[in-house]
Every structure is written in C-alpha cells, then in structure tokens.
Motif scaffolding. Structure first.
Motif, PDB file in Angstrom:
ATOM      1  N   TYR A  17      94.831  20.674  51.537  1.00  0.00           N
ATOM      2  CA  TYR A  17      94.746  22.126  51.391  1.00  0.00           C
ATOM      3  C   TYR A  17      93.483  22.673  52.043  1.00  0.00           C
ATOM      4  CZ  TYR A  17      94.753  26.768  49.443  1.00  0.00           C
ATOM      5  OH  TYR A  17      94.719  28.127  49.317  1.00  0.00           O
ATOM      6  N   VAL A  18      92.367  21.979  51.878  1.00  0.00           N
ATOM      7  CA  VAL A  18      91.129  22.436  52.525  1.00  0.00           C
ATOM      8  C   VAL A  18      91.338  22.500  54.033  1.00  0.00           C
ATOM      9  CG1 VAL A  18      88.751  21.772  53.058  1.00  0.00           C
ATOM     10  CG2 VAL A  18      89.541  21.714  50.712  1.00  0.00           C
ATOM     11  N   ILE A  68      93.365  25.705  55.099  1.00  0.00           N
ATOM     12  CA  ILE A  68      92.886  27.080  54.903  1.00  0.00           C
ATOM     13  C   ILE A  68      92.700  27.856  56.223  1.00  0.00           C
ATOM     14  CG2 ILE A  68      90.983  28.499  53.996  1.00  0.00           C
ATOM     15  CD1 ILE A  68      90.749  26.453  51.707  1.00  0.00           C
ATOM     16  N   PRO A  69      91.930  27.322  57.213  1.00  0.00           N
ATOM     17  CA  PRO A  69      91.771  28.112  58.446  1.00  0.00           C
ATOM     18  C   PRO A  69      93.084  28.336  59.187  1.00  0.00           C
ATOM     19  CG  PRO A  69      90.246  26.255  58.395  1.00  0.00           C
ATOM     20  CD  PRO A  69      91.174  26.069  57.253  1.00  0.00           C
ATOM     21  N   ALA A 125      95.024  31.042  57.668  1.00  0.00           N
ATOM     22  CA  ALA A 125      94.451  32.325  58.075  1.00  0.00           C
ATOM     23  C   ALA A 125      94.995  32.732  59.440  1.00  0.00           C
ATOM     24  CB  ALA A 125      92.928  32.238  58.101  1.00  0.00           C
ATOM     25  N   THR A 126      95.174  31.763  60.326  1.00  0.00           N
ATOM     26  CA  THR A 126      95.769  32.063  61.632  1.00  0.00           C
ATOM     27  C   THR A 126      97.163  32.652  61.455  1.00  0.00           C
ATOM     28  OG1 THR A 126      94.570  30.209  62.590  1.00  0.00           O
ATOM     29  CG2 THR A 126      96.419  31.059  63.851  1.00  0.00           C
ATOM     30  N   GLY A 147      98.474  35.309  53.305  1.00  0.00           N
ATOM     31  CA  GLY A 147      97.253  36.014  52.907  1.00  0.00           C
ATOM     32  C   GLY A 147      96.676  35.429  51.630  1.00  0.00           C
ATOM     33  N   LEU A 181      93.206  32.557  51.197  1.00  0.00           N
ATOM     34  CA  LEU A 181      92.072  32.899  50.335  1.00  0.00           C
ATOM     35  C   LEU A 181      91.116  33.925  50.920  1.00  0.00           C
ATOM     36  CD1 LEU A 181      91.040  29.275  49.220  1.00  0.00           C
ATOM     37  CD2 LEU A 181      92.641  30.770  48.061  1.00  0.00           C
ATOM     38  N   GLY A 182      91.489  34.581  52.021  1.00  0.00           N
ATOM     39  CA  GLY A 182      90.586  35.547  52.626  1.00  0.00           C
ATOM     40  C   GLY A 182      89.595  34.900  53.582  1.00  0.00           C
ATOM     41  N   TRP A 183      90.015  33.840  54.237  1.00  0.00           N
ATOM     42  CA  TRP A 183      89.146  33.121  55.179  1.00  0.00           C
ATOM     43  C   TRP A 183      88.759  34.005  56.359  1.00  0.00           C
ATOM     44  CZ3 TRP A 183      86.377  28.894  55.113  1.00  0.00           C
ATOM     45  CH2 TRP A 183      85.942  28.339  56.318  1.00  0.00           C
ATOM     46  N   GLY A 199      86.339  32.800  58.828  1.00  0.00           N
ATOM     47  CA  GLY A 199      85.851  31.994  59.949  1.00  0.00           C
ATOM     48  C   GLY A 199      84.397  32.194  60.297  1.00  0.00           C
ATOM     49  N   TYR A 253      82.237  24.563  54.329  1.00  0.00           N
ATOM     50  CA  TYR A 253      83.570  24.020  54.545  1.00  0.00           C
ATOM     51  C   TYR A 253      83.505  22.641  55.193  1.00  0.00           C
ATOM     52  CZ  TYR A 253      88.234  23.636  56.589  1.00  0.00           C
ATOM     53  OH  TYR A 253      89.475  23.196  56.946  1.00  0.00           O
ATOM     54  N   ALA A 301      92.841  24.406  63.995  1.00  0.00           N
ATOM     55  CA  ALA A 301      91.387  24.565  64.077  1.00  0.00           C
ATOM     56  C   ALA A 301      90.735  23.275  64.560  1.00  0.00           C
ATOM     57  CB  ALA A 301      90.826  24.973  62.722  1.00  0.00           C
ATOM     58  N   SER A 357      84.189  32.179  64.264  1.00  0.00           N
ATOM     59  CA  SER A 357      84.855  31.438  65.339  1.00  0.00           C
ATOM     60  C   SER A 357      86.105  30.762  64.770  1.00  0.00           C
ATOM     61  CB  SER A 357      83.898  30.388  65.911  1.00  0.00           C
ATOM     62  OG  SER A 357      83.389  29.598  64.860  1.00  0.00           O
ATOM     63  N   PRO A 358      87.049  30.392  65.623  1.00  0.00           N
ATOM     64  CA  PRO A 358      88.285  29.771  65.128  1.00  0.00           C
ATOM     65  C   PRO A 358      88.069  28.357  64.598  1.00  0.00           C
ATOM     66  CG  PRO A 358      88.532  30.481  67.423  1.00  0.00           C
ATOM     67  CD  PRO A 358      87.097  30.596  67.080  1.00  0.00           C
ATOM     68  N   MET A 379      82.944  24.294  47.277  1.00  0.00           N
ATOM     69  CA  MET A 379      83.083  24.969  48.572  1.00  0.00           C
ATOM     70  C   MET A 379      83.580  26.398  48.358  1.00  0.00           C
ATOM     71  SD  MET A 379      85.445  25.925  51.086  1.00  0.00           S
ATOM     72  CE  MET A 379      86.930  24.956  51.036  1.00  0.00           C
ATOM     73  N   PRO A 406      88.403  32.630  46.371  1.00  0.00           N
ATOM     74  CA  PRO A 406      89.162  33.572  47.180  1.00  0.00           C
ATOM     75  C   PRO A 406      88.617  35.005  47.100  1.00  0.00           C
ATOM     76  CG  PRO A 406      90.415  32.882  45.243  1.00  0.00           C
ATOM     77  CD  PRO A 406      89.131  32.162  45.211  1.00  0.00           C
ATOM     78  N   GLN A 407      88.583  35.631  48.252  1.00  0.00           N
ATOM     79  CA  GLN A 407      88.197  37.041  48.337  1.00  0.00           C
ATOM     80  C   GLN A 407      89.191  37.642  49.320  1.00  0.00           C
ATOM     81  OE1 GLN A 407      85.158  38.734  50.911  1.00  0.00           O
ATOM     82  NE2 GLN A 407      83.863  38.843  49.101  1.00  0.00           N
ATOM     83  N   LEU A 408      90.286  38.142  48.773  1.00  0.00           N
ATOM     84  CA  LEU A 408      91.410  38.493  49.642  1.00  0.00           C
ATOM     85  C   LEU A 408      91.134  39.712  50.502  1.00  0.00           C
ATOM     86  CD1 LEU A 408      94.490  37.700  47.426  1.00  0.00           C
ATOM     87  CD2 LEU A 408      93.217  36.229  48.948  1.00  0.00           C
ATOM     88  N   THR A 436      90.928  33.994  64.301  1.00  0.00           N
ATOM     89  CA  THR A 436      91.632  32.777  63.898  1.00  0.00           C
ATOM     90  C   THR A 436      92.467  32.222  65.047  1.00  0.00           C
ATOM     91  OG1 THR A 436      93.402  34.146  63.004  1.00  0.00           O
ATOM     92  CG2 THR A 436      91.731  33.369  61.462  1.00  0.00           C
TER      93      THR A 436
END
Lengths: 461, 181
Positions: A184-185, A188-189, A192-193, A208, A212-214, A216, A224, A444, B40-41, B120, B127-129, B143
């Motif tokens: 899962y970690v 996450i990125p 987000a893509t 969304g 989690l609101g990633w 980057g 991370y 990523a 950055s991606p 982390m 989460p911060q949506l 992304t």
C-alpha cells in the motif's frame, strides 16, 4: 523533460536500459494508467468469469466442510494432514518471491525489479490469503479459531507458545500484514497519479480517498522513502523466517523424513523457486493480455530465470542431501522413509517432483531457453506443478509410519480437489481485479530509475 | 490539527527537469524561505540536502515500536508460561526462551511495520484529502511528469510579488497563485 536522447556514454545507466523503446516519464504514466482507464478486452471478462465461478465453488465447498466436518476430505488414520497442509505450504511458498523481489532486491539496488515488483507484491498478498484459508478451514471447528490468539478468556487458558503451529499463526499473520502495508505504501503515489487523471466521479472519489491526498512534495518523499526502506528492511528477514517457521511444523516432529535440520533452508529455497515461477506465469499472461512487452522486457524475464536456475539447483541439492543423510544416519526408519518416497506407493509423485523441479530448470543454462517466451511459460508452470508435488511427497511420508498394520494410502476426494482448484480461482479473481483497478507497474519507481530522473543527467546541473 | 486550521494559499512555479528543480531547491534554501516544498513524480536523489532538510525522525519511531513489540512479547510469553498457564513440555523449564523467539521476533517486526506505516502518515500529515494546491489545474502534472516548487503564504518571507519574481528568476515557468481556504 520529455527529451528522448538516450545518453549511451552515460556508463552508470548503460546496463540499466531495461525498459525498451526510450520511455519518458509521460509515456510510463500513459502506458500503465491506460490499462486501468480503458475497458478490458473480452479475454479479461472470460478469465474473470472462470475465476469467479471457481471461487464460488470454493466457498460452497467450504460451506459444506463447515457443515459436515473434515471427514469429507480423504484423511485417514496415519495421514491426519492431507491436502490442506500441502496447499498451505504451497501458497505460502509462492508468496515469498514477491517479498524477495520487493524487499531484498530493493535493498540490493537491483533496478530491474521496478517493472515487476508491484505485480509480485500483489501476488504475494493474494497467495498468502489463499494460504491462510487452509489452516483456517483445517481446524475443523472454525468458530474456535480465536483460541490461537493470546486473548484473556473465562477458561484462564493461554496458547502454547512452544508450538510451531502457533509460531505459524504469528509468522504468517505478520507476514501478511507487513506485505499489505508495504504494498500500500508503494501504491500511494501511483494512486495519486490515477486520481489526477480520473475523469469519472467514482474514479475521482475512490482514487482520491486511497491516495490520501498525496502531493509529491519532497517533505513527504523524505519520510516516505525512509518508511519504504525500513519496510523493505524488515520484510527481508521475513523472506527467511516465515518459511523456516513453516518448515518447523514438520521438522520439530519426530516423524522420520521430517525431523531434519535441512528443512528451513531447503523450504526457503523452494519457496523462492516456486514464487518466481508463479510471478513468471502471471507476468507472461499480463504481458500478452495488455501488450506490455516493453515493460516486462526479455532482460527482466531472463534475470528471473537465473533466480529460478539458482534456487532450483539448491532444491535439487537438498533432495540429494536428504537422501545422503538418511543413509549416513544409519537409522533404519530414516532410510526406509526415503527409499519409500522414491520407490514406494507414491513413487509416481516423487519422480514428477524430480522431473519438474530438478531437471526442468537446468534448461536455463542455455540462453536459447532463457530468452524463449513459450519455453519460459511452460517451465514456469512445470515448476509450479513440481513444487506442489514436493509438499505432497513430504506430507505423504505419513502414510507409512512405524507400524505397518496402520499403513494406508491417501486418496483425495472431490472436496480435496475442488477446494484446491477453487483456491486458484480465488487467486486469479483477486489478481484480475488488481489488474483492472490498480496500476500493475510501480510508475513512480520506474520513473525514478529512468536516465533522465538523475539530476546530473545530460550535464544540466 | 490540520483539520481545524485554515490551510494557507500558495504560489507555485513549474520547472522542466529534475536538475533544474534541484537547482531551484538550493536557491530557495539560500534565499531563506522556510515554508516551501519541491514536488516531483518520484523522489529525487540529493533533494533533502539541497533543501537543507533535517534527518527524518522515522528511525526513532520505528525503533521505539519494535522495542515495545519485543519487550511486550517477552513479558507475555514469560508471564503466561510461568504464572498464567504453565505447561510442562518435554520437561523444559517454565521460561524456555529459545522456543519463544519466533513469536517475539514476529511481533517485533509487526509493530515496527506499524511504526513505519503510521509514523510516515503522521509525519506527512496524511490523510489530508484537501489542499489548496489542488486548486491549480496545472499542478495535476506533478503525479505524471511535472516538477514544481510551492511557497506557502504563511512563510515569514512571503510577499506575492517578490515570490513570483524570485521563482521566475530561478527558472520557474507558469507561476501561479492559488488561494487558501
């Protein structure tokens, strides 16, 4: 940013050009995301239909098992452990390749792993789900399963922490949880893509929430990356410990043929061997169905076949060493157990095992076989069959114990076979859903190993 | 905390490669900005140093959690087998610790993994949506293949005009101001 110049003088990356056709950051995103964003072809629906049907068969048979009890299996008096434990060890073993690829190869900075790691981790999680199913249903009175947990209860009883079966609960439970968090970690990125590309309401909402609101930002990447590194670090001993503990289910007993110290390393090698075979099978299918030939390149597949050759040879060595030690021990029960394996009533299974596990991977000494896709596919399936038979041969040692009057032959019933085949249905159902809704390649990470990801690339800095 | 506090607006600028983003990070740190970030991606090698970030405290969180798991499990196996429900197996002593290593090990690993995962999330305030930065359409590229520098409006040095021209002077393109909540 989207420049296509491949700097061949850049020696550092020369060996790492594992992604064919000069991918850019944008093309990696596009190739991987489009699989999720477009409706799958007919083949996906056909495969999914078959898998779901098998899964339904699995659950209805399990329902009947709970109603009727474990007597519906072919268990008999000397063989109190049948296909359930064979299947458990088989599936746990398969999971190990995912952890090896995602954790060990990450720590060893093997960049070629980035194209297969997401995929292999998904397979690990689904294989461990299938594995956990078998001990769960094998306890018979499944509603008392919580007795394995150290929970205060009105009987004032506590679990026996000296029992390898309890070690299993802790080891495999931890293994599943760590694999899931690690996976899962990593996701996450990439989620987000997909969030940023989503067009429909459900895609925006669900990707969304799970991303989690990633954003980057490097202040996020900093923690991370460390979390990812540490999760890789703590998963690494699990590659060795989980299957070692599974092997102690056998090795700590006093059954001839089981009571040996070679079991932990031999089980671990076998687990990695079978797991790579399963990753290979699934990767070759996904590669064909989704046209991802440029990501699962022949070079990646070839390196996987090296690992299979190595671990396959280790397994072959372990088989011969078992035989040698049985003779060298001078113990007649020990000797009998092994001669019985090779020439007794289960000789057919033993020789299937030897052919599939010891002989077939030796073909990988030849480049012709390592680079041929059909051969790789066939051998990967043959190895999986062989590794199932390895566990079958080990468990069937039980059929001829110390007392010849109690010897018996284990024949599976339709429920043994149905539940095993159904577990494949469960694996493939989960896997096809994964391919449909989640990015199957860690975007990523792939971008991070492209030559242009290096800030010093092309002398811009 | 993040839920109740209003999130500040930001000024963002786009950069065209990892190299130029790294360069920009050095310039930002040099100019004394504090509440800025480089997006950055994928993680960029050397960025922590360029931004002059402190070491991540993740190691302490994970180490603490692992230690709690280990001592907790030693205590549990000791207590259950000595007082709670002693079982004599093969005539072994009550606390035959060698046999408890697998479970102690498993739980240490399990809690370390929880420490890594939840630690982390906590440090990243996830989460911060919602974040004002999502108000920028161009930022969605981050992304995919975009590189951005963002400066928060509550940075002590923040001044919309100055920040804009500074970001442009270090090579930023498509400079954009996004409003806070």
């Amino acid at each position: 940013m989207s420049s296509n110049n491949k700097d061949l003088t850049d020696l550092k990356f020369q060996d790492e050009l594992l992604f064919a056709g000069n991918p850019t950051f944008g093309s990696v995103t596009e190739d991987v995301s489009k699989v999720v964003e477009t409706k799958p072809g007919q083949l996906w629906y056909v495969l999914f239909g078959i898998s779901v049907s098998l899964t339904l068969m699995l659950f209805s048979m399990i329902g009947y098992l709970f109603w009727e009890g474990t007597g519906i299996w072919g268990l008999n008096n000397p063989v109190g452990w049948g296909w359930a434990i064979v299947n458990f060890v088989f599936w746990v073993g398969i999971g190990h390749a995912g952890t090896l690829i995602s954790a060990v190869l990450f720590l060893l900075r093997q960049r070629w792993r980035t194209s297969i790691n997401r995929f292999a981790e998904a397979m690990t999680i689904f294989a461990v789900i299938c594995a956990l199913l078998f001990p769960t249903i094998h306890v018979g009175r499944v509603w008392l399963l919580y007795w394995v947990l150290p929970l205060p209860n009105q009987m004032e009883m506590w679990p026996n922490f000296r029992s390898p079966l309890l070690w299993d609960t802790f080891a495999v439970g931890t293994y599943f949880t760590c694999s899931l968090l690690f996976w899962y970690v990593g996701l996450i990125p990439d989620l987000a893509t997909l969030r940023d590309r989503a067009k429909d309401k459900w895609g925006k909402l669900l990707y969304g929430i799970f991303s989690l609101g990633w954003r980057g930002g490097n202040r996020q990447w900093q923690h991370y990356e460390l979390a990812y590194l540490v999760l890789a670090g703590i998963s690494t001993p699990l590659v060795l410990s989980v299957h070692s503990i599974v092997s102690t289910d056998f090795a700590t007993s006093l059954v001839p043929g089981w009571h040996t110290t070679i079991f932990p390393p031999y089980f671990v090698a076998g687990a990695i061997f079978s797991g790579f075979a399963m990753v290979m099978t699934l990767a070759l299918i996904a590669r064909k169905v989704y046209n991802l030939e440029h990501i699962f390149t022949p070079k990646v597949l070839e390196r996987m076949s090296w690992v299979m050759l190595l671990t396959g040879s280790m397994v072959g060595y372990a088989y011969s060493m078992e035989f040698f030690i049985a003779w060298y021990s001078g113990n007649e029960y020990e000797r009998f157990a092994f001669i019985n394996r090779a020439f007794g009533p289960y000789a057919w299974a033993y020789w299937i095992m030897i052919t599939c596990n010891v002989i077939s991977p030796q073909l990988f000494w030849f480049k012709k076989f390592r680079t041929s896709i059909p051969i790789l596919f066939i051998i990967s399936i043959v190895v999986n069959i062989g590794m199932w038979f390895e566990r079958f041969v080990i468990v069937m040692t039980l059929s001829r114990d110390y007392l010849p009057s109690s010897w018996d032959y284990y024949s599976p019933t339709i429920y043994d076979i149905g539940i095993f085949i159904g577990s494949f249905g469960l694996l493939f159902t989960l896997f096809l859903l994964f391919l449909r809704f989640l990015p199957m390649v860690a975007m990523a990470e792939v971008k991070g190993v492209l030559p242009e990801a290096d800030p010093h690339h092309g002398g811009s800095h | 905390m993040g839920i109740f506090k209003k999130l500040p607006g930001l000024t963002i600028a786009e950069f065209d490669s990892t190299g130029s983003l790294l360069h920009a990070a050095e310039k930002m740190a040099e100019a004394g900005y504090e509440k800025y970030d480089c997006h950055s991606p994928f993680p960029i090698h050397g960025m922590d140093k360029a931004m002059r970030l402190k070491r991540s405290p993740m190691g302490y969180i994970i180490g603490t959690m692992g230690t709690i798991g280990m001592t907790g499990m030693i205590a549990l196996t000791y207590w259950t087998n000595t007082y709670g429900y002693p079982m004599v197996i093969s005539g072994k002593p009550a606390f035959s610790w060698q046999a408890f290593i697998p479970v102690i090990f498993a739980i240490s690993i399990l809690l370390s993994a929880f420490g890594a995962f939840f630690g982390m999330l906590a440090l990243n305030k996830l989460p911060q949506l919602f974040n004002p930065i999502f108000g920028s359409d161009n930022f969605a590229k981050v992304t995919n293949d975009g590189f951005f520098v963002s400066v928060e409006a509550n940075d002590p040095k923040y001044d919309e005009g100055n920040v804009k021209s500074f970001l442009e002077s270090i090579g930023g393109k498509n400079v954009e101001v996004v409003k806070g909540e």
